[in-house]
Design a protein around this motif. Structure first.
Motif, short mmCIF file in Angstrom:
data_model
loop_
_atom_site.label_atom_id
_atom_site.label_comp_id
_atom_site.label_asym_id
_atom_site.label_seq_id
_atom_site.Cartn_x
_atom_site.Cartn_y
_atom_site.Cartn_z
N LYS A 464 0.87 -1.24 0.08
CA LYS A 464 0.15 0.11 0.15
C LYS A 464 0.94 1.30 -0.01
O LYS A 464 0.51 2.34 -0.82
CB LYS A 464 -0.77 -0.07 1.21
N ALA A 465 1.84 1.27 0.83
CA ALA A 465 2.93 2.41 0.97
C ALA A 465 3.64 2.63 -0.29
O ALA A 465 3.69 3.97 -1.06
CB ALA A 465 3.94 2.17 1.91
N GLU A 466 3.96 1.66 -0.95
CA GLU A 466 4.45 1.82 -2.40
C GLU A 466 3.59 2.37 -3.65
O GLU A 466 4.07 3.20 -4.28
CB GLU A 466 5.09 0.38 -2.91
N MET A 467 2.34 1.82 -3.30
CA MET A 467 1.41 2.43 -4.31
C MET A 467 0.91 3.76 -4.01
O MET A 467 0.94 4.67 -5.14
CB MET A 467 -0.18 1.62 -4.21
N LYS A 468 1.09 4.34 -2.86
CA LYS A 468 0.89 5.73 -2.51
C LYS A 468 1.98 6.70 -3.39
O LYS A 468 1.93 7.57 -3.69
CB LYS A 468 0.52 5.81 -1.17
N GLU A 469 3.32 6.04 -3.09
CA GLU A 469 4.53 7.03 -3.46
C GLU A 469 4.45 7.06 -5.05
O GLU A 469 4.73 8.15 -5.58
CB GLU A 469 5.55 6.23 -3.20
N ARG A 470 4.04 5.93 -5.56
CA ARG A 470 3.94 6.06 -7.26
C ARG A 470 3.08 7.09 -7.42
O ARG A 470 3.19 7.81 -8.56
CB ARG A 470 3.54 4.54 -7.69
N THR A 471 1.87 6.94 -6.97
CA THR A 471 0.92 8.05 -7.35
C THR A 471 1.25 9.41 -6.99
O THR A 471 1.00 10.38 -7.96
CB THR A 471 -0.42 7.71 -6.50
N ALA A 472 2.07 9.70 -6.00
CA ALA A 472 2.45 10.97 -5.66
C ALA A 472 3.54 11.41 -6.63
O ALA A 472 3.60 12.60 -7.02
CB ALA A 472 2.86 11.00 -4.25
N VAL A 473 4.46 10.59 -7.16
CA VAL A 473 5.37 10.94 -8.10
C VAL A 473 4.85 11.37 -9.29
O VAL A 473 5.16 12.17 -9.84
CB VAL A 473 6.50 9.74 -8.31
N GLU A 474 3.79 10.57 -9.74
CA GLU A 474 3.18 11.10 -11.08
C GLU A 474 2.53 12.20 -11.06
O GLU A 474 2.60 13.07 -11.90
CB GLU A 474 2.19 9.96 -11.36
N ASP A 475 1.86 12.72 -9.85
CA ASP A 475 1.22 13.88 -9.62
C ASP A 475 1.97 15.06 -9.42
O ASP A 475 2.02 16.25 -9.46
CB ASP A 475 0.21 13.87 -8.65
N GLY A 476 3.49 14.93 -8.95
CA GLY A 476 4.63 15.71 -8.78
C GLY A 476 4.54 16.28 -7.29
O GLY A 476 5.02 17.40 -7.25
N GLU A 477 3.89 15.85 -6.47
CA GLU A 477 3.79 16.23 -5.11
C GLU A 477 4.89 15.73 -4.33
O GLU A 477 5.43 14.78 -4.46
CB GLU A 477 2.54 15.76 -4.61
#
Length: 527
Positions: A464-477
């Motif tokens: 779950k933590a890895e999935m959140k990081e990936r989504t944040a990198v794609e959004d630029g946050e």
């Protein structure tokens, strides 16, 4: 009323003068205080004196057995038959019955008569004239001696002394036979040791040794009348290759003489056993049927006589022969023995070890009854013993079947109300036995399951933590990492270590400076 009174000197017949005074039984002794008073109550009608002691003995034994002697019969016919209408007072009721049956005379026996006899006996010297007191005393003493001798010789109670002597002699013969046979086997065993192993029967062994003698004679001699063919062949084969020593003819003759003694004693033992068996069946047939002749004879010998044995209760009969064990158990407060001599009875031997106590108790109870019947009863048949033995056998059968049949009425009622439950004895196959893997305990299995659950939960959190990081990198946050407790603990430890190093470093520097100063001072002093 006439009175028949027996004395050691002869028979006396008295005539009662005053019958009214006889009615007062309690005060009758007052009428016999003096000879004068006694003569007013009774008067001597006839006195028949005995000729010698043998006649007196015959008359007294007849009276003891309740029989009518010839001499007394003649007297009663002569004197009493004249006054046939009068009653005859007799001291023994049994004798009165015999007189009434044979002479048709009315006889009386009551407490009044016994009191009258006591009064006559107290004043016998004054009532019987012409008989000196010294002669009367001599006749009494002579009759007492002869009667005691007769009782010792011919008493039916003393016949069991033959049984006691026979069983004691039988036991002694058994001991002597065992000693003689052991000595014979050991003695001849030096010459022919293999014979003792081939022939196990002691009597056959002695007969074989007596007939053959030296072992070299076995090959030429015929022993078929003593031994069967197979054993005879084995003996002959063993004689040829025997490891025994050579002995002289004198030694062989002595061994043969010992064998003769053994054979003679064994033959006498069988004869004595037959005698004991017949004697026991004659004296105590019911006891013999119950426990056998040997056990019955040992019980009689232990008690002293058949009459003494009849006085013992069933519990004492059960423990006869185990007195030492009984008193030892009572002294040490342990379990008392359950049987004594009765243990060797065939019925106790047939039962299991679990039921021996119960069977011995029941057998002792029935044996006590049969002993009393044999000692005190007049019938000589063995029917009672056979009936009691049958009862004990049925009880033994019931105990062996473990009480399958219920005898009591309440037991039958309970058997009707009980539900039927079928208990199958078919065993189901257990497949767990086929596994070759090692067996793991339950606690260990539970721990392994808990660890697997925790591992699965940790992996899920990481994913779950890895999935959140990936989504944040794609959004630029920018990604904010959460500090874990472990990281905080590590930082705290590092800070503590640094602070300790800072505190210790100035102390080390000061010590180094002091050492340098000391060295300089030493160098200057040397110069």
């Amino acid at each position: 009323m006439l009175v028949l009174f027996e004395t050691a000197a002869g028979y006396a017949i008295f005539k009662v003068l005053n019958e009214k005074k006889l009615q007062e039984v309690d005060s009758l002794w007052k009428e016999f205080e003096t000879p004068e008073k006694a003569n007013k109550i009774v008067k001597l009608k006839h006195f028949e004196k005995f000729q010698d002691t043998t006649e007196a003995l015959a008359a007294s034994t007849a009276l003891v057995e309740g029989k009518l002697s010839k001499n007394l019969k003649k007297i009663l016919k002569k004197i009493v038959a004249k006054d046939a209408h009068e009653q005859l007072a007799v001291a023994d009721a049994k004798l009165g019955g015999v007189i009434k049956e044979k002479l048709n005379l009315s006889c009386i026996h009551s407490p009044m008569v016994t009191e009258l006899m006591r009064g006559i006996r107290s004043q016998i010297e004054g009532l019987i004239t012409g008989l000196p007191s010294r002669e009367m005393a001599a006749m009494c003493l002579g009759l007492a001696h002869s009667l005691s001798r007769y009782k010792l010789k011919f008493s039916p109670d003393k016949v069991d002394t033959m049984i006691i002597q026979a069983i004691s002699l039988l036991d002694d013969l058994d001991k002597e036979l065992n000693n003689y046979i052991m000595r014979c086997r050991e003695w001849y065993g030096w010459h022919f040791p293999e014979l003792g192993k081939i022939i196990t029967d002691n009597l056959t062994y002695c007969k074989c040794v007596r007939k053959v003698g030296d072992r070299s004679n076995f090959a030429s001699s015929d022993v078929s009348d003593i031994l069967p063919e197979e054993i005879e062949e084995d003996v002959k084969a063993a004689a040829e290759i025997s490891m025994g020593t050579e002995v002289s003819e004198e030694d062989i003759n002595n061994i043969i003489h010992l064998c003769d003694q053994v054979i003679e004693i064994s033959e006498y033992r069988t004869q004595l056993y037959d005698y004991l068996k017949n004697r026991m069946m004659a004296i105590a047939p019911n006891l013999t049927v119950m426990v056998g002749e040997l056990v019955g004879a040992r019980l009689i010998a232990h008690a002293g006589s058949l009459l003494n044995l009849a006085k013992h209760p069933a519990s004492t009969v059960q423990l006869l022969g185990a007195e030492k064990a009984l008193f030892r158990a009572l002294k040490t407060k342990r379990d008392t023995p359950k049987f004594g001599l009765i243990y060797h009875a065939s019925l106790v031997g047939q039962s299991n070890t679990k039921n021996k106590g119960k069977i011995s108790r029941m057998l002792a109870a029935k044996t006590a009854l049969t002993i009393r019947y044999d000692a005190l009863g007049e019938n000589t048949s063995a029917e009672m013993g056979a009936e009691n033995r049958l009862k004990v056998e049925t009880r033994l059968r019931l105990l062996e079947e473990r009480g399958i049949r219920r005898i009591s009425g309440t037991g039958k009622a309970l058997a009707k109300t009980d539900k039927y439950q079928n208990k199958s004895e078919i065993k189901v196959f257990d497949p767990s036995g086929d596994s070759t893997l090692p067996v793991v305990s339950k606690k260990r299995k539970i721990q392994e399951v808990d660890e697997q659950d925790t591992e699965v939960a940790v992996k899920a959190k990481k994913f779950k933590a890895e999935m959140k990081e990936r989504t944040a990198v794609e959004d630029g946050e920018p990604v904010k990492k959460k500090k874990k407790k472990k990281d905080k603990e590590k930082q705290a430890e590092e800070e503590v270590v640094l602070s300790e190093e800072l505190t210790t470093s100035p102390i080390i520097e000061n010590t180094e400076k002091k050492k340098k100063k000391k060295k300089k001072m030493k160098d200057e002093g040397e110069d």
